[in-house]
Design a protein around this motif. Structure first.
Motif, PDB file in Angstrom:
ATOM      1  N   HIS A 258       0.848  -1.200   0.000  1.00  0.00           N
ATOM      2  CA  HIS A 258       0.000   0.000   0.000  1.00  0.00           C
ATOM      3  C   HIS A 258       0.879   1.244   0.000  1.00  0.00           C
TER       4      HIS A 258
ATOM      5  N   HIS B   7     -11.223   7.043  -1.686  1.00  0.00           N
ATOM      6  CA  HIS B   7     -10.900   7.091  -0.256  1.00  0.00           C
ATOM      7  C   HIS B   7     -12.102   7.648   0.513  1.00  0.00           C
TER       8      HIS B   7
ATOM      9  N   GLU C 199      -8.618   2.525  -1.969  1.00  0.00           N
ATOM     10  CA  GLU C 199      -8.997   2.219  -0.629  1.00  0.00           C
ATOM     11  C   GLU C 199     -10.362   2.815  -0.318  1.00  0.00           C
TER      12      GLU C 199
ATOM     13  N   HIS D  79      -9.776   0.865   4.727  1.00  0.00           N
ATOM     14  CA  HIS D  79      -9.216   1.868   5.639  1.00  0.00           C
ATOM     15  C   HIS D  79     -10.231   2.060   6.758  1.00  0.00           C
TER      16      HIS D  79
ATOM     17  N   HIS E 109      -5.920  -2.233   5.732  1.00  0.00           N
ATOM     18  CA  HIS E 109      -4.617  -1.613   5.514  1.00  0.00           C
ATOM     19  C   HIS E 109      -4.260  -0.694   6.677  1.00  0.00           C
TER      20      HIS E 109
ATOM     21  N   ASP F 199       2.322   2.973   3.171  1.00  0.00           N
ATOM     22  CA  ASP F 199       1.348   4.064   3.061  1.00  0.00           C
ATOM     23  C   ASP F 199       2.065   5.367   2.693  1.00  0.00           C
TER      24      ASP F 199
HETATM   25 ZN   LIG Z   1      -5.789   4.641   4.356  1.00  0.00          ZN
END
Ligand SMILES: [Zn+2]
Ligand SMILES: [Zn+2]
Length: 260
Positions: A7, A63, A92, A128, A151, A201
């Motif tokens: 990720h 997201h 995500e 997430h 994640h 990340d």
């Molecule tokens: Zn995230």
């Protein structure tokens, strides 16, 4: 030996630096990168990045922060975008009730649409979850997406245990190396080795001893070494297990032909 960054956000690095970021990852032994979508509107750029390199893969999704801005994206639309061979997962997605950049209702609607898209497309869901563990688990249990990954796991045992029951993998980021992450380390200690992934990340959350710097996939080696110690295994074993887990979960991705 090689590592997989499960990720990262390569599109957040300035274009002039991206080539160097990728080269440094490779030199550090981070052979495979999954660059994660945060906006459908910027998805074409992710495709372009993943097409520059056989070992860069991407996801498609919105997201939770962007859920209001991309309100109305349907499961059909999202699942359709996974037809491209470099798109190996959806997300995500999920819930972020810490920042609440989008209203909760929009986040939940988007999360459900992504879960349904993952079912239709038969690819993993990248989740997430921040300050929203019970709500995240409830939607996962109701929508029943195929196995995916939580994640940047950094919350409580409840989410870890329910996610594992639902067949999900758990991905650890640089947060695991932070001084105050004692509770997280206790949970991570108990995550089965065959469900564990690691990630940067990047550009966020650089691991110790680089905390505070702009993170990049090359820094994954610090998190990997830390997690190996935590799990009581050699770095080589941690690398082999987490890489095998990645390619088992993200079955559209192919292992690197020339890892080093
Ligand atoms: Zn995230
Ligand atoms: Zn991310």
């Amino acid at each position: 030996m090689y590592l997989v960054d499960s990720h990262c956000h390569l599109d957040f690095a300035p274009e002039s630096e991206r080539r160097d970021v990728i080269a440094r990852a490779r030199r550090a032994g981070v052979a495979t990168l999954l660059t994660i979508s945060t906006k459908l509107a910027e998805f074409p750029e992710l495709i372009a990045i993943s097409e520059t390199d056989p070992d860069i893969w991407c996801s498609v999704g919105t997201h939770p922060h962007e859920a209001a801005a991309e309100k109305g994206a349907s499961a059909d639309e999202i699942s359709g975008l996974t037809r491209h061979p470099k798109v190996i997962g959806i997300g995500e997605t999920g819930l972020d009730f810490h920042y609440n950049h989008s209203p909760r209702e929009d986040q939940e609607t988007a999360f459900r649409a992504h879960a349904q898209a993952a079912i239709a497309a038969k690819v993993p869901l990248i989740v997430h979850s921040r300050n929203a563990d019970p709500e995240t688990v409830a939607i996962m249990a109701e929508e029943k997406p195929p196995a995916g990954v939580i994640h940047c796991f950094s919350t409580g045992r409840f989410l870890a245990e329910r996610a594992l029951e639902l067949g999900f993998y758990i991905s650890l980021s640089g947060i695991i190396t932070f001084k105050n992450a004692e509770e997280l380390r206790a949970i991570a200690h108990d995550i089965p080795m065959d469900r564990l992934l690691i990630e940067t990340d990047a550009p966020y959350l650089a691991p110790m001893p680089l905390r505070g710097k702009t993170n990049e996939p090359a820094f994954l080696v610090h998190t990997a070494a830390f997690v190996a110690k935590l799990k009581g295994v050699a770095m080589e074993e941690l690398a082999a297990r987490t890489s095998a887990n990645f390619f088992r979960l993200f079955s559209k991705a192919k292992p690197p032909a020339n890892p080093s």
